[in-house]
Scaffold this motif. Sequence first.
Motif, PDB file in Angstrom:
ATOM      1  N   THR A 176       0.835  -1.195   0.000  1.00 19.21           N
ATOM      2  CA  THR A 176       0.000   0.000   0.000  1.00 19.21           C
ATOM      3  C   THR A 176       0.878   1.257   0.000  1.00 19.21           C
ATOM      4  OG1 THR A 176      -0.192  -0.136   2.412  1.00 19.21           O
ATOM      5  CG2 THR A 176      -1.940  -1.156   1.114  1.00 19.21           C
ATOM      6  N   TYR A 177       0.259   2.363  -0.278  1.00 19.56           N
ATOM      7  CA  TYR A 177       0.954   3.594  -0.638  1.00 19.56           C
ATOM      8  C   TYR A 177       2.001   4.036   0.390  1.00 19.56           C
ATOM      9  CZ  TYR A 177       1.544   8.379  -2.383  1.00 19.56           C
ATOM     10  OH  TYR A 177       2.062   9.541  -2.886  1.00 19.56           O
ATOM     11  N   LEU A 178       3.237   4.142  -0.083  1.00 19.96           N
ATOM     12  CA  LEU A 178       4.386   4.684   0.633  1.00 19.96           C
ATOM     13  C   LEU A 178       4.741   3.953   1.924  1.00 19.96           C
ATOM     14  CD1 LEU A 178       4.159   8.554   0.062  1.00 19.96           C
ATOM     15  CD2 LEU A 178       5.506   6.852  -1.165  1.00 19.96           C
ATOM     16  N   THR A 179       4.376   2.692   2.032  1.00 20.33           N
ATOM     17  CA  THR A 179       4.928   1.870   3.105  1.00 20.33           C
ATOM     18  C   THR A 179       6.378   1.540   2.759  1.00 20.33           C
ATOM     19  OG1 THR A 179       4.211  -0.158   2.011  1.00 20.33           O
ATOM     20  CG2 THR A 179       2.689   0.814   3.620  1.00 20.33           C
ATOM     21  N   GLU A 180       7.075   0.919   3.679  1.00 21.41           N
ATOM     22  CA  GLU A 180       8.458   0.521   3.424  1.00 21.41           C
ATOM     23  C   GLU A 180       8.534  -0.438   2.227  1.00 21.41           C
ATOM     24  OE1 GLU A 180      12.145  -1.740   5.756  1.00 21.41           O
ATOM     25  OE2 GLU A 180      10.537  -0.781   6.901  1.00 21.41           O
ATOM     26  N   ALA A 181       7.572  -1.369   2.164  1.00 20.27           N
ATOM     27  CA  ALA A 181       7.552  -2.316   1.048  1.00 20.27           C
ATOM     28  C   ALA A 181       7.285  -1.596  -0.276  1.00 20.27           C
ATOM     29  CB  ALA A 181       6.486  -3.392   1.284  1.00 20.27           C
ATOM     30  N   HIS A 182       6.408  -0.618  -0.259  1.00 17.31           N
ATOM     31  CA  HIS A 182       6.078   0.159  -1.452  1.00 17.31           C
ATOM     32  C   HIS A 182       7.305   0.904  -1.963  1.00 17.31           C
ATOM     33  CE1 HIS A 182       4.319   3.659  -3.619  1.00 17.31           C
ATOM     34  NE2 HIS A 182       3.321   2.833  -3.916  1.00 17.31           N
ATOM     35  N   ARG A 183       8.029   1.519  -1.048  1.00 16.14           N
ATOM     36  CA  ARG A 183       9.223   2.276  -1.452  1.00 16.14           C
ATOM     37  C   ARG A 183      10.336   1.339  -1.939  1.00 16.14           C
ATOM     38  NH1 ARG A 183       9.848   5.762   3.878  1.00 16.14           N
ATOM     39  NH2 ARG A 183      11.799   6.439   2.881  1.00 16.14           N
ATOM     40  N   ALA A 184      10.420   0.148  -1.336  1.00 19.58           N
ATOM     41  CA  ALA A 184      11.418  -0.829  -1.793  1.00 19.58           C
ATOM     42  C   ALA A 184      11.082  -1.326  -3.193  1.00 19.58           C
ATOM     43  CB  ALA A 184      11.480  -1.999  -0.816  1.00 19.58           C
ATOM     44  N   ALA A 185       9.787  -1.513  -3.469  1.00 19.27           N
ATOM     45  CA  ALA A 185       9.369  -1.928  -4.808  1.00 19.27           C
ATOM     46  C   ALA A 185       9.700  -0.848  -5.832  1.00 19.27           C
ATOM     47  CB  ALA A 185       7.867  -2.243  -4.818  1.00 19.27           C
ATOM     48  N   ALA A 186       9.481   0.407  -5.455  1.00 21.64           N
ATOM     49  CA  ALA A 186       9.809   1.516  -6.354  1.00 21.64           C
ATOM     50  C   ALA A 186      11.301   1.555  -6.655  1.00 21.64           C
ATOM     51  CB  ALA A 186       9.356   2.839  -5.739  1.00 21.64           C
ATOM     52  N   ASP A 187      12.113   1.378  -5.625  1.00 29.53           N
ATOM     53  CA  ASP A 187      13.569   1.389  -5.820  1.00 29.53           C
ATOM     54  C   ASP A 187      14.005   0.234  -6.724  1.00 29.53           C
ATOM     55  OD1 ASP A 187      13.846   3.621  -4.215  1.00 29.53           O
ATOM     56  OD2 ASP A 187      14.357   2.483  -2.418  1.00 29.53           O
ATOM     57  N   GLN A 188      13.349  -0.926  -6.568  1.00 31.95           N
ATOM     58  CA  GLN A 188      13.708  -2.069  -7.396  1.00 31.95           C
ATOM     59  C   GLN A 188      13.353  -1.816  -8.860  1.00 31.95           C
ATOM     60  OE1 GLN A 188      15.200  -5.607  -6.705  1.00 31.95           O
ATOM     61  NE2 GLN A 188      15.540  -4.586  -8.654  1.00 31.95           N
ATOM     62  N   LEU A 189      12.177  -1.245  -9.109  1.00 30.33           N
ATOM     63  CA  LEU A 189      11.791  -0.924 -10.482  1.00 30.33           C
ATOM     64  C   LEU A 189      12.773   0.065 -11.101  1.00 30.33           C
ATOM     65  CD1 LEU A 189       7.915  -0.595 -10.064  1.00 30.33           C
ATOM     66  CD2 LEU A 189       9.112  -2.337 -11.401  1.00 30.33           C
ATOM     67  N   ALA A 190      13.174   1.070 -10.321  1.00 29.88           N
ATOM     68  CA  ALA A 190      14.138   2.055 -10.824  1.00 29.88           C
ATOM     69  C   ALA A 190      15.472   1.388 -11.144  1.00 29.88           C
ATOM     70  CB  ALA A 190      14.324   3.172  -9.798  1.00 29.88           C
ATOM     71  N   ALA A 191      15.893   0.445 -10.306  1.00 29.49           N
ATOM     72  CA  ALA A 191      17.156  -0.261 -10.541  1.00 29.49           C
ATOM     73  C   ALA A 191      17.075  -1.088 -11.832  1.00 29.49           C
ATOM     74  CB  ALA A 191      17.486  -1.160  -9.359  1.00 29.49           C
ATOM     75  N   TRP A 192      15.951  -1.765 -12.041  1.00 29.49           N
ATOM     76  CA  TRP A 192      15.793  -2.547 -13.273  1.00 29.49           C
ATOM     77  C   TRP A 192      15.766  -1.644 -14.504  1.00 29.49           C
ATOM     78  CZ3 TRP A 192      11.435  -5.928 -10.777  1.00 29.49           C
ATOM     79  CH2 TRP A 192      12.029  -6.982 -10.054  1.00 29.49           C
ATOM     80  N   MET A 193      15.148  -0.478 -14.379  1.00 25.19           N
ATOM     81  CA  MET A 193      15.153   0.471 -15.495  1.00 25.19           C
ATOM     82  C   MET A 193      16.582   0.912 -15.809  1.00 25.19           C
ATOM     83  SD  MET A 193      11.860   2.934 -14.768  1.00 25.19           S
ATOM     84  CE  MET A 193      10.171   2.374 -15.043  1.00 25.19           C
ATOM     85  N   ARG A 194      17.362   1.137 -14.767  1.00 28.80           N
ATOM     86  CA  ARG A 194      18.757   1.542 -14.961  1.00 28.80           C
ATOM     87  C   ARG A 194      19.532   0.444 -15.688  1.00 28.80           C
ATOM     88  NH1 ARG A 194      19.202   2.659 -10.077  1.00 28.80           N
ATOM     89  NH2 ARG A 194      18.310   4.730 -10.266  1.00 28.80           N
ATOM     90  N   GLU A 195      19.355  -0.798 -15.242  1.00 27.27           N
ATOM     91  CA  GLU A 195      20.036  -1.928 -15.881  1.00 27.27           C
ATOM     92  C   GLU A 195      19.572  -2.129 -17.312  1.00 27.27           C
ATOM     93  OE1 GLU A 195      19.156  -5.219 -13.355  1.00 27.27           O
ATOM     94  OE2 GLU A 195      20.188  -4.358 -11.608  1.00 27.27           O
ATOM     95  N   ALA A 196      18.301  -1.795 -17.588  1.00 32.52           N
ATOM     96  CA  ALA A 196      17.745  -2.011 -18.923  1.00 32.52           C
ATOM     97  C   ALA A 196      18.237  -0.993 -19.939  1.00 32.52           C
ATOM     98  CB  ALA A 196      16.217  -1.980 -18.861  1.00 32.52           C
ATOM     99  N   GLY A 197      18.804   0.128 -19.468  1.00 33.76           N
ATOM    100  CA  GLY A 197      19.342   1.110 -20.402  1.00 33.76           C
ATOM    101  C   GLY A 197      18.497   2.341 -20.616  1.00 33.76           C
TER     102      GLY A 197
END
Length: 602
Positions: A213-234
């Motif tokens: 749910t919105y802006l919980t620790e898990a939510h923010r960790a999921a956002a960081d993971q998506l950003a990391a995958w975007m970075r790796e994807a180019g």
Amino acid sequence: MTASLLTLDALNAADETDFVALLEGIYEHSPWIARRAFAARPAGGFASLPALKLALATAVRDATTGEQLGLIRAHPELAGKAMVSRSLTAESTHEQNKAGLTDCTPEEFSRLQQLNAEYNARFGWPFILAVRGPRGDGLSRQQIIDTFARRLNAHPDIERAECLRSIHRIAEIRLNDKFCVTPTLGNQVWDWAESLARFSDPGFAEQGQLTVTYLTEAHRAAADQLAAWMREAGFDEIGIDAVGNVVGVYHGEGREADRSTDREAPRLLTGSHYDTVRNGGKYDGRLGILVPLICVRELHQQGRRLKHGIEVIGFAEEEGQRYKATFLGSSALVGRFDAAWLDQADADGVVMRDLMAQAGLAATLDAIRGLARDPARYLGFVEVHIEQGPVLNELDLPLGVVTSINGSIRYLGEVRGLASHAGTTPMGRRRDAAAAVAELILYVEERASAVPEVVGTVGQLQVPAGSINVIPGRCRFSLDLRATTDAARDALDADVRQRLAVICERRGLSFTLERTETAAAAPSDPAWQQRWEAAVTSLGLPVHRLPSGAGHDAMKLHQAMPQAMLFQRGLNLGISHNPLESISNDDTELCVWAFQALLNAL
């Protein structure tokens, strides 16, 4: 088991006898399926492996009930007598080995024998499950046992259909083996979704449930993971914006010799949400982020850019689980973020504005209003999503093209009568509030069923302070009315409200009805819908058009730019908002291919 290489050219060139022989073992002891697929073969042959798979599944769907039951009964029990006596086909032996059924503990083996006996006694055929699973690399023995136990409670008609779908999945995996095909892109998306599901809110994570749910620790960790995958994807630009949306941009090709990218090139906007309902599934929303993400990764690895840019957004909130604010992420992009949302408090008293500040977001209305996109910069918005319904599953189709996202109206209502003694009040003297709502429910069902692509639901019922021997004096209920057009929705709404008034007047009752939500329908843009249709056709698949009964971020972007959606089939009867929500790697591979075809056609 060593796969023998088969090609589509060889299959298309074969006569009926050779065609059936080449597909031997795909469907257990049932050569009639291959014969009927051969009879339905197009003049130029099957255009693709997915087209062949569909032809085989169609032959089964069009068969008689007796033939379908014969196909089911041709399959062995899981860890049954045939396995023990080593009389399984080579294909079944490989599959049961892959799932570890030959290595059961005595307790597991005993439980499977018990389930086999109970299942056969209830249904009269063996339990069928594609034990190699949605990714093709094998379910665990515990997953098999849990699924077995769950499906024992199904209605026979539903279970027969589910057995046939499992048989088609078994056949699909066997065909992949024969053709030496691995859905690599589908596997990657599936793995990403599985990895993203490791983040879950406290109280749910401990129970193995997915809740973000919105802006919980898990939510923010999921956002960081998506950003990391975007970075790796180019991606060229990656960031998390003022409401928590994860934004990745892959620029278009440059128009000048000394520029490798064009930051001003028009962009295609795409994406979906990464928050979930409580105890939800792994693919609702997230599929629509991961599919375009892998498309960008493939472009980057190939050193390719398109004439347009691609902007992929993981919307921070769509489900409305923590605050009374749905589509929070996509509303900001179309300039419809409600300023009052910032002052809302959740169930624990945490105010949204404060929560945003704690998460490191700007937490100001000016910053949020600055997220609104200029429609002139965008070609449009497209979204990929799991269907969240049974239609594609029942038609054996991996993909469907959305024609419109339903408009909806929701109410909370209460009927008031007179609570009186159940034994002493004659039937003709009663003022039963619950009976009135029951009558309304049947009318909603009848009225919605009379018009195509219209649905109505009473999902909540409550008799406050109800007792077994008291006639209900009050009955609270909800109403959810949806249709593909606002006109059809409004007509349903007017008829239901009028019928409620008539029912209550006839029964001597009063009622209140509070409208809690209104959402306009979002018809797909014709040009973008046609692009999705062309993408599906390019895979050798027929185009099936269907409305979306659920709401999506696309209906918010619809307020600013043209939009259209592509649905991917869900497994397990199409169940969604539930841990049983599932997709296969093969369907996901096709979804990626369709997205790539759409991008290339632009």
